[in-house]
Design a protein around this motif. Sequence first.
Motif, mmCIF file in Angstrom:
data_model
loop_
_atom_site.group_PDB
_atom_site.id
_atom_site.type_symbol
_atom_site.label_atom_id
_atom_site.label_comp_id
_atom_site.label_asym_id
_atom_site.label_seq_id
_atom_site.Cartn_x
_atom_site.Cartn_y
_atom_site.Cartn_z
ATOM 1 N N TYR A 126 18.117 25.887 -39.093
ATOM 2 C CA TYR A 126 19.286 25.939 -39.965
ATOM 3 C C TYR A 126 18.901 25.681 -41.416
ATOM 4 O O TYR A 126 19.425 26.305 -42.324
ATOM 5 N N ALA A 127 17.971 24.739 -41.612
ATOM 6 C CA ALA A 127 17.576 24.423 -42.986
ATOM 7 C C ALA A 127 16.872 25.607 -43.634
ATOM 8 O O ALA A 127 16.861 25.736 -44.855
ATOM 9 N N SER A 128 16.298 26.482 -42.800
ATOM 10 C CA SER A 128 15.634 27.632 -43.405
ATOM 11 C C SER A 128 16.665 28.588 -44.024
ATOM 12 O O SER A 128 16.310 29.477 -44.773
ATOM 13 N N TYR A 129 17.927 28.368 -43.710
ATOM 14 C CA TYR A 129 18.975 29.174 -44.357
ATOM 15 C C TYR A 129 19.635 28.435 -45.517
ATOM 16 O O TYR A 129 20.598 28.918 -46.099
ATOM 17 N N PHE A 130 19.175 27.208 -45.811
ATOM 18 C CA PHE A 130 19.769 26.445 -46.915
ATOM 19 C C PHE A 130 19.359 27.032 -48.254
ATOM 20 O O PHE A 130 18.274 27.558 -48.414
ATOM 21 N N ASN A 131 20.252 26.816 -49.204
ATOM 22 C CA ASN A 131 19.986 27.172 -50.572
ATOM 23 C C ASN A 131 18.973 26.214 -51.192
ATOM 24 O O ASN A 131 18.825 25.102 -50.738
ATOM 25 N N LYS A 132 18.327 26.653 -52.267
ATOM 26 C CA LYS A 132 17.348 25.784 -52.917
ATOM 27 C C LYS A 132 17.975 24.525 -53.515
ATOM 28 O O LYS A 132 17.322 23.493 -53.631
ATOM 29 N N ASP A 133 19.251 24.617 -53.931
ATOM 30 C CA ASP A 133 19.811 23.438 -54.601
ATOM 31 C C ASP A 133 20.454 22.439 -53.635
ATOM 32 O O ASP A 133 21.080 21.481 -54.045
ATOM 33 N N ASN A 134 20.272 22.648 -52.342
ATOM 34 C CA ASN A 134 20.807 21.692 -51.382
ATOM 35 C C ASN A 134 19.978 20.399 -51.436
ATOM 36 O O ASN A 134 18.760 20.439 -51.317
ATOM 37 N N ARG A 135 20.651 19.285 -51.645
ATOM 38 C CA ARG A 135 19.885 18.021 -51.678
ATOM 39 C C ARG A 135 19.710 17.523 -50.252
ATOM 40 O O ARG A 135 20.642 17.037 -49.625
ATOM 41 N N LEU A 136 18.483 17.669 -49.776
ATOM 42 C CA LEU A 136 18.245 17.475 -48.350
ATOM 43 C C LEU A 136 18.532 16.059 -47.857
ATOM 44 O O LEU A 136 19.087 15.869 -46.782
ATOM 45 N N GLY A 137 18.162 15.069 -48.675
ATOM 46 C CA GLY A 137 18.382 13.685 -48.252
ATOM 47 C C GLY A 137 19.872 13.417 -48.062
ATOM 48 O O GLY A 137 20.304 12.813 -47.075
ATOM 49 N N LYS A 138 20.643 13.923 -49.002
ATOM 50 C CA LYS A 138 22.084 13.714 -48.949
ATOM 51 C C LYS A 138 22.686 14.434 -47.742
ATOM 52 O O LYS A 138 23.538 13.898 -47.035
ATOM 53 N N THR A 139 22.215 15.656 -47.519
ATOM 54 C CA THR A 139 22.730 16.418 -46.378
ATOM 55 C C THR A 139 22.405 15.697 -45.070
ATOM 56 O O THR A 139 23.222 15.651 -44.146
ATOM 57 N N ALA A 140 21.206 15.090 -45.004
ATOM 58 C CA ALA A 140 20.819 14.385 -43.781
ATOM 59 C C ALA A 140 21.743 13.193 -43.537
ATOM 60 O O ALA A 140 22.241 12.994 -42.427
ATOM 61 N N VAL A 141 21.997 12.430 -44.603
ATOM 62 C CA VAL A 141 22.854 11.254 -44.435
ATOM 63 C C VAL A 141 24.276 11.680 -44.072
ATOM 64 O O VAL A 141 24.902 11.126 -43.161
ATOM 65 N N THR A 144 13.107 16.588 -53.735
ATOM 66 C CA THR A 144 13.585 16.422 -55.108
ATOM 67 C C THR A 144 13.895 17.760 -55.759
ATOM 68 O O THR A 144 14.190 17.814 -56.935
ATOM 69 N N ASP A 145 13.819 18.818 -54.966
ATOM 70 C CA ASP A 145 14.016 20.149 -55.512
ATOM 71 C C ASP A 145 13.048 20.383 -56.687
ATOM 72 O O ASP A 145 13.467 20.660 -57.807
ATOM 73 N N ASN A 146 11.781 20.247 -56.422
ATOM 74 C CA ASN A 146 10.706 20.377 -57.409
ATOM 75 C C ASN A 146 10.890 19.476 -58.616
ATOM 76 O O ASN A 146 10.675 19.885 -59.753
ATOM 77 N N GLY A 147 11.316 18.279 -58.356
ATOM 78 C CA GLY A 147 11.422 17.293 -59.431
ATOM 79 C C GLY A 147 12.725 17.363 -60.217
ATOM 80 O O GLY A 147 12.898 16.645 -61.194
ATOM 81 N N LYS A 148 13.667 18.218 -59.800
ATOM 82 C CA LYS A 148 14.917 18.336 -60.566
ATOM 83 C C LYS A 148 15.765 17.081 -60.447
ATOM 84 O O LYS A 148 16.476 16.708 -61.354
ATOM 85 N N HIS A 149 15.736 16.438 -59.278
ATOM 86 C CA HIS A 149 16.419 15.152 -59.190
ATOM 87 C C HIS A 149 15.500 14.145 -58.516
ATOM 88 O O HIS A 149 14.462 14.493 -57.972
ATOM 89 N N ARG A 150 15.973 12.899 -58.544
ATOM 90 C CA ARG A 150 15.084 11.866 -58.026
ATOM 91 C C ARG A 150 15.360 11.602 -56.555
ATOM 92 O O ARG A 150 16.478 11.751 -56.082
ATOM 93 N N PHE A 151 14.324 11.233 -55.844
ATOM 94 C CA PHE A 151 14.516 10.779 -54.473
ATOM 95 C C PHE A 151 13.746 9.475 -54.358
ATOM 96 O O PHE A 151 12.552 9.449 -54.152
ATOM 97 N N ARG A 152 14.489 8.390 -54.571
ATOM 98 C CA ARG A 152 13.822 7.088 -54.728
ATOM 99 C C ARG A 152 13.182 6.585 -53.439
ATOM 100 O O ARG A 152 12.265 5.802 -53.469
ATOM 101 N N LEU A 153 13.715 7.047 -52.328
ATOM 102 C CA LEU A 153 13.262 6.427 -51.078
ATOM 103 C C LEU A 153 12.102 7.153 -50.420
ATOM 104 O O LEU A 153 11.849 6.981 -49.236
ATOM 105 N N LEU A 154 11.399 7.976 -51.193
ATOM 106 C CA LEU A 154 10.336 8.785 -50.593
ATOM 107 C C LEU A 154 9.303 7.942 -49.838
ATOM 108 O O LEU A 154 8.974 8.254 -48.692
#
Length: 452
Positions: free
Chosen positions: A241-256, A416-426
């Motif tokens: 399913y994630a292979s159909y996600f858009n690039k701007d989907n914030r994965l961490g947020k979607t997971a939570v 982080t979408d290539n560094g566009k946003h932060r993902f503090r919990l990496l």
Amino acid sequence: MGLSADNNERAIFATKFGAVATTVGSAVGLGNIWRFPYEAGIHGGGAFMICYLAFVFMIGIPLLCAEFCIGRGTRSNIFGAYRKLRPDRNWHFAGYIGILASILILSFYSVVAGWTIEYCLSSLFGQLDFSDTQTGHGQFVNLTTGWRPVIWTFVFLMCNFIILIGGVTKGIERASNILMPLFFILLAAFCINSFTLPGFKEGVTFLFKPDFSKISPSVLLGALGQAFFSLSLGLGCMMTYASYFNKDNRLGKTAVTTAVLDSSVAILAGIVIFPAVFSFGISPEAGPTLVFEVLPYIFSRFPGGAAWSTLFFLLLFLASLTSTVSMSEISITYFCEEKRWSRKKATVVSSAIGAVGGLLCALSFGPLNHLTIYGMTFFDMFDYLSSNICLPIGGMICSIFTGWLINKRFVKDELTDNGKHRFRLLSLLLFFLRWICPAAIFLIFLNSIGII
Ligand code: TRP
């Protein structure tokens, strides 16, 4: 339809909301409404609940992130994804476990989904009797022994087939957008009704008050299996399913979001079921039949009970469809992308295998119920093997793979979408994927076979 073509031939979800709704649509299904209450019932309620929630947050969310990263980063099915990231080793054998598990799950899942069709139509035509416990049980036995469930299992598989043959996710996205919120609202309404039941306190205490002395190896394994099953984890379903996600989907947020919504639905279902279980004097340990025996009593308390019942089972049927579609995608994308079959052929073959498994499971409550291995019928066996064994093994492979073997940079770029946003919990996420998830799964396995 909701999907638009991507330049490299794979479709992507049109909207972010659609992508999340579809992912939640895969996660929410019979696992929450039917499997969670019955597993909680046989494993002592509160003790099971606390283990289940701990696993959702400690193992489920990190693994969702891992599957999302791999899926969107490689834009491939589970085989292609593992191969692209580590061409040197045979990691993609995890895909075979995934295919096996998806077929086992599809088989017994279709039987239960078949029961929902039966209950939906019986309520619609006024054939369900909502009067006392004996009738609740009697009706269930009536409906599930013999050959009738086989017909409904096939009807369900046919519906699944029709959706699948239409293309990747055509229509599913749109349907999930409307149905999932509706289902949630309906469940919340039944939940409020539970407060008025005489067994409310007893039911809620059973579900939420953990009795730590009841935590046994089988409770731990059951809760682990349920966390995987409910989040559609471990067989590459979320990867696909994630292979159909858009690039701007914030994965961490979607997971939570997925994990929180999914476990909320399970908890709501528990609040609907257990007060009724205690009010109507049904045993919480009834097993797979529990929910189907209890729900008719709940509806009987509503004015226009049959109409509520019809609507509920209709929505449950649709929620099951969005889940089976997602699990069928595993074998279909395998046949299409790895074996170069046409989508039609792949869908026909997968559905036919599902139908054979479905037949064995459907007859497990009737003509084949004496055919048992280790005391388990085909139905129980398929459920146990897939949820408690295959999915955790698939998950363990995925976490080791993401934590240790693929480039940290790749995981970071995805999250982080290539560094566009932060993902503090990496670092925390990687720590969980490297150590906590594999170790926890491994220890639970050892524990359940009696080694520790
Ligand atoms: N999660 C779904 C449910 O709760 C079932 C499901 C769909 C599933 N796809 C899956 C389970 C993949 C395991 C793996 O009903």
